[in-house]
Scaffold this active site. Sequence first.
Site: not given
Length: 185
Positions: A108-110
Site C-alpha cells: 500500500v502506498c499511503l
Amino acid sequence: MIKLITLKNKRREGEFLGRPIQEKASLAHLRIQKDLDELDPPKTCAIEFPDPDDLLNFKLVICPDEGFYKGGKFIFNVKIGQGYPYDAPNVKCETAVYHPNIDFEGRVCLNILRENWKPVLTINSVVFGLQYLFLEPNPEDPLNKEAGDVLKTNRRQFEQNIQWSMRGGTVGSISQALSQVNIQD
C-alpha cells in the site's frame, strides 16, 4: 527473612512471593490498547482479530459505500511491530484490487504508512487513511503505474477497469481474481 537468591530463582521460575509474575507490557502493547479503546471506525470499516489474545495482528475490512469501489470488500492485514508507535504499522492488502495506490502484491502506498508516519498518529488515522484511498485514489504517487496513468488520462476507462476487475475480469495482462469473493451481496 527471605533470601535474595531464593527470590531471584523464584523470579526466573515465573513466581514472586507466591504469585505469578505478570510480564511487563511493551510500549507497543500499551499503545495499541489505548488506540483500540479510542477507535471510532466509520460504518464502512470493521476490525477483526483472528487471535483475540494478539492485539498486534488484526484484519481491517473496508466496504466502500460510495466512489469507484462501491460494493467491494477489501481486507487488509495489519501488523504492529514492537517499535510502535515510533514505527508505522505494516499494512498489506490481501484482496487483489485494481488501484493506483495498491500493487498486485498487496503493498500500500499511503504517506502516513511511510515517510509521514509520526508517533502521534493512531490506528484510527490508518483506518481513515486507507478508507480515503478508496474514495480518492491518488494517481500522482502510484504503486500500480498503469492504473495511475489510466486514472490520469481516462477516468471513465479507469472506472470500467475497476468494475470489470471486481467481477473477476482481466485488466491489461493482469487477472484480478476478485470475482464474487470481494463484491458484497
